[in-house]
Design an enzyme around this catalytic site. Structure first.
Site, PDB file in Angstrom:
ATOM      1  N   GLU A  63       0.630  -1.366   0.196  1.00 55.77           N
ATOM      2  CA  GLU A  63      -0.131  -0.107  -0.042  1.00 55.77           C
ATOM      3  C   GLU A  63       0.839   1.244  -0.077  1.00 55.77           C
ATOM      4  O   GLU A  63       1.892   1.400   0.594  1.00 55.77           O
ATOM      5  CB  GLU A  63      -0.781   0.000   1.121  1.00 55.77           C
ATOM      6  CG  GLU A  63      -2.036  -1.032   1.375  1.00 55.77           C
ATOM      7  CD  GLU A  63      -2.437  -1.487   2.606  1.00 55.77           C
ATOM      8  OE1 GLU A  63      -3.712  -1.968   2.646  1.00 55.77           O
ATOM      9  OE2 GLU A  63      -1.789  -1.112   3.717  1.00 55.77           O
ATOM     10  N   THR A 208      -4.381  -9.490  15.518  1.00 53.28           N
ATOM     11  CA  THR A 208      -3.909 -10.841  14.972  1.00 53.28           C
ATOM     12  C   THR A 208      -3.777 -10.508  13.594  1.00 53.28           C
ATOM     13  O   THR A 208      -4.159  -9.529  13.087  1.00 53.28           O
ATOM     14  CB  THR A 208      -5.003 -11.887  15.103  1.00 53.28           C
ATOM     15  OG1 THR A 208      -6.145 -11.604  14.424  1.00 53.28           O
ATOM     16  CG2 THR A 208      -5.555 -11.967  16.516  1.00 53.28           C
ATOM     17  N   GLY A 232      -6.236  -5.259  13.966  1.00 56.36           N
ATOM     18  CA  GLY A 232      -5.684  -6.315  12.798  1.00 56.36           C
ATOM     19  C   GLY A 232      -6.676  -6.582  11.582  1.00 56.36           C
ATOM     20  O   GLY A 232      -5.887  -7.229  10.487  1.00 56.36           O
ATOM     21  N   ASP A 234      -7.557  -4.896   8.434  1.00 52.62           N
ATOM     22  CA  ASP A 234      -7.247  -3.630   7.992  1.00 52.62           C
ATOM     23  C   ASP A 234      -7.027  -3.808   6.310  1.00 52.62           C
ATOM     24  O   ASP A 234      -6.309  -2.984   5.931  1.00 52.62           O
ATOM     25  CB  ASP A 234      -6.140  -3.208   8.566  1.00 52.62           C
ATOM     26  CG  ASP A 234      -4.946  -4.172   8.277  1.00 52.62           C
ATOM     27  OD1 ASP A 234      -4.927  -5.298   7.654  1.00 52.62           O
ATOM     28  OD2 ASP A 234      -3.615  -3.962   8.825  1.00 52.62           O
TER      29      ASP A 234
HETATM   30  P1  NAD Z   1       2.453 -10.667  13.282  1.00 50.03           P
HETATM   31  O1  NAD Z   1       1.966 -11.488  12.517  1.00 50.03           O
HETATM   32  O2  NAD Z   1       3.821 -10.318  13.718  1.00 50.03           O
HETATM   33  O3  NAD Z   1       1.590 -11.253  14.798  1.00 50.03           O
HETATM   34  C1  NAD Z   1       0.225 -11.404  14.585  1.00 50.03           C
HETATM   35  C2  NAD Z   1       0.118 -12.323  15.768  1.00 50.03           C
HETATM   36  O4  NAD Z   1      -1.318 -12.915  15.507  1.00 50.03           O
HETATM   37  C3  NAD Z   1       0.772 -13.737  15.620  1.00 50.03           C
HETATM   38  O5  NAD Z   1       1.638 -14.117  16.746  1.00 50.03           O
HETATM   39  C4  NAD Z   1      -0.229 -14.958  15.548  1.00 50.03           C
HETATM   40  O6  NAD Z   1      -0.010 -16.212  15.948  1.00 50.03           O
HETATM   41  C5  NAD Z   1      -1.496 -14.247  15.941  1.00 50.03           C
HETATM   42  N1  NAD Z   1      -2.581 -14.589  15.721  1.00 50.03           N
HETATM   43  C6  NAD Z   1      -3.151 -15.066  14.274  1.00 50.03           C
HETATM   44  N2  NAD Z   1      -4.484 -15.565  14.263  1.00 50.03           N
HETATM   45  C7  NAD Z   1      -4.609 -15.656  15.774  1.00 50.03           C
HETATM   46  C8  NAD Z   1      -6.049 -15.977  16.546  1.00 50.03           C
HETATM   47  N3  NAD Z   1      -7.133 -16.328  15.576  1.00 50.03           N
HETATM   48  N4  NAD Z   1      -6.028 -15.851  17.595  1.00 50.03           N
HETATM   49  C9  NAD Z   1      -5.013 -15.255  18.490  1.00 50.03           C
HETATM   50  N5  NAD Z   1      -3.904 -15.110  17.812  1.00 50.03           N
HETATM   51  C10 NAD Z   1      -3.854 -15.060  16.540  1.00 50.03           C
HETATM   52  O7  NAD Z   1       1.606  -9.322  12.925  1.00 50.03           O
HETATM   53  P2  NAD Z   1       1.679  -7.853  13.738  1.00 50.03           P
HETATM   54  O8  NAD Z   1       2.843  -7.097  12.942  1.00 50.03           O
HETATM   55  O9  NAD Z   1       1.730  -7.752  15.020  1.00 50.03           O
HETATM   56  O10 NAD Z   1       0.587  -7.212  13.000  1.00 50.03           O
HETATM   57  C11 NAD Z   1      -1.026  -7.558  13.580  1.00 50.03           C
HETATM   58  C12 NAD Z   1      -1.954  -7.096  12.568  1.00 50.03           C
HETATM   59  O11 NAD Z   1      -2.113  -5.719  12.860  1.00 50.03           O
HETATM   60  C13 NAD Z   1      -1.808  -7.367  11.392  1.00 50.03           C
HETATM   61  O12 NAD Z   1      -3.139  -7.774  10.699  1.00 50.03           O
HETATM   62  C14 NAD Z   1      -1.509  -6.146  10.574  1.00 50.03           C
HETATM   63  O13 NAD Z   1      -1.836  -6.009   9.373  1.00 50.03           O
HETATM   64  C15 NAD Z   1      -2.176  -5.154  11.335  1.00 50.03           C
HETATM   65  N6  NAD Z   1      -1.814  -3.851  11.571  1.00 50.03           N
HETATM   66  C16 NAD Z   1      -2.643  -2.623  11.602  1.00 50.03           C
HETATM   67  C17 NAD Z   1      -2.160  -1.557  11.684  1.00 50.03           C
HETATM   68  C18 NAD Z   1      -3.438  -0.544  11.757  1.00 50.03           C
HETATM   69  O14 NAD Z   1      -2.962   0.725  11.916  1.00 50.03           O
HETATM   70  N7  NAD Z   1      -4.449  -0.640  11.911  1.00 50.03           N
HETATM   71  C19 NAD Z   1      -0.920  -1.359  11.831  1.00 50.03           C
HETATM   72  C20 NAD Z   1       0.127  -2.346  11.730  1.00 50.03           C
HETATM   73  C21 NAD Z   1      -0.486  -3.612  11.611  1.00 50.03           C
END
Ligand code: NAD
Length: 348
Positions: A63, A208, A232, A234
């Site tokens: 993006e 997540t 998560g 997004d």
């Molecule tokens: P990451 O992959 O480092 O961590 C995600 C964690 O979620 C992992 O430890 C995984 O095991 C866990 N997980 C997956 N499915 C699960 C479930 N059903 N129940 C419990 N845990 C579960 O990712 P990250 O960098 O920490 O990012 C997390 C999310 O946040 C991503 O989806 C990312 O796109 C989103 N994000 C959003 C923003 C925003 O501004 N809204 C900014 C950054 C990241």
């Protein structure tokens, strides 16, 4: 010296970003970013706004997120690839640019993987300050990956949250998160399920990563009065909450045209009422009304938050030597003799 006068682009590496954040203190940085984001949300109408430009593939999304306040222009390149962690890569990485609108010249090029985690957490805490039940101290943190510690620390720095209930489908992730946060004064419990984690929590953060319409929270897990910080979900086809929760909650978003595409509310009718966070911050819309209301911050991440973070970084890094000077802009003696500059380089 002002980089504008020298036609120099400052570069902040991952290493330099880490040094800066550690020098200033993570909680101080989160508080400073939150103040910047609030100030920029208060002058929301001054900014160019567009939903981010997304390029989707089977595994993820890339993006571009641009905005300008008329004085400075910023954009971020960011990806989201939930399966990356299997090969030792980050789910989310980013870099960004801050530029001068008057000349169009870039001023700063920086890593934004760490900066994104910081600004996302700061934005979540800003929203919660207006929406969470007053005095909330306990947060369930579902998803204990790269963003999780930043989220926890922002809620501590801005709201005083000091009890965490962690859950991740990977118990190692929860253990690592608890270990990393050990010195910050939280009371931490690792829970075997999301149901267990949300018990007694006044705030629920879901962060997540799964490229799916997941159901991290079901309706029965969300009691009256709770604030949900849904981070998560997004991206189109990537959500975390059961739609029934959305019908019970008052929903707050960053920029509706983007959140309707990417947020939890992609599950709802396009005219389902939502409030804009900037209006709550500016006192133009009501935040939390009463103790039984369920509030939801449907976070997707918006360009103005990155703009705020880049402006903060440009100011802070300018007071240090934690940047390199990049030879990024051609600078011939006669601005119209670009080819001559090439010939002179050959002769030299
Ligand atoms: P990451 O992959 O480092 O961590 C995600 C964690 O979620 C992992 O430890 C995984 O095991 C866990 N997980 C997956 N499915 C699960 C479930 N059903 N129940 C419990 N845990 C579960 O990712 P990250 O960098 O920490 O990012 C997390 C999310 O946040 C991503 O989806 C990312 O796109 C989103 N994000 C959003 C923003 C925003 O501004 N809204 C900014 C950054 C990241």
């Amino acid at each position: 010296m002002d980089p504008r006068k020298l036609n120099i682009v400052r570069f902040v590496s991952v290493d330099a970003m880490m040094k800066l954040v550690l020098q200033l203190g993570v909680e101080q940085v989160l508080a400073d970013l939150a103040a910047r984001i609030e100030a920029d949300f208060r002058r929301w109408e001054r900014f160019d706004k567009t939903p981010r430009v997304a390029s989707h593939s089977a595994e993820g999304v890339i993006e571009l997120m641009p905005t300008s306040d008329g004085g400075q222009y910023a954009f971020k390149y960011v990806n989201g690839h939930p399966r990356n962690t299997r090969d030792g890569r980050q789910t989310v990485t980013a870099f960004g640019v801050l530029a001068d609108v008057e000349t169009g010249y870039p001023l700063l090029l920086t890593e934004m993987t760490i900066l994104t985690a910081l600004r996302t957490a700061a934005t979540s805490a800003v929203a919660a300050r207006h929406l969470a039940p007053p005095g909330a101290r306990t947060m369930a943190l579902i998803g204990n990956g790269a963003q999780s510690e930043f989220q926890a620390l922002a809620f501590k720095a801005l709201l005083g949250v000091d009890r965490l209930r962690l859950h991740d489908i990977d118990p190692q992730a929860s253990r690592r998160c608890a270990r990393n946060l050990a010195r910050y004064g939280f009371e931490i419990e690792i829970c075997g399920s999301t149901e267990a984690a949300v018990l007694g929590a006044e705030i629920i953060t879901t962060v997540t990563a799964d490229k799916a319409n997941a159901t991290i929270l079901t309706d029965n897990m969300v009691g009256a009065g709770v604030h949900i910080n849904a981070v998560g979900g997004d991206c189109p086809g990537k959500t975390e909450l059961h739609a029934d929760i959305l019908h019970r909650a008052d929903i707050f978003v960053e920029y509706p045209p983007q959140t309707r595409i990417e947020g939890e509310i992609q599950q709802l009718a396009p005219d389902h009422p939502v409030k804009e966070l900037w209006q709550v911050i500016a006192g133009q819309a009501e935040g939390r009304r009463d103790a039984r209301q369920i509030t939801l911050f449907d976070s997707v991440g918006f360009a103005i938050e990155d703009f705020s973070a880049l402006c903060w970084l440009a100011d802070e890094v300018g007071r240090t030597n934690l940047f390199a000077e990049l030879d990024l802009l051609a600078d011939p003696d006669d601005p119209r003799d670009l080819f001559g500059m090439l010939l002179r380089a050959e002769a030299a």
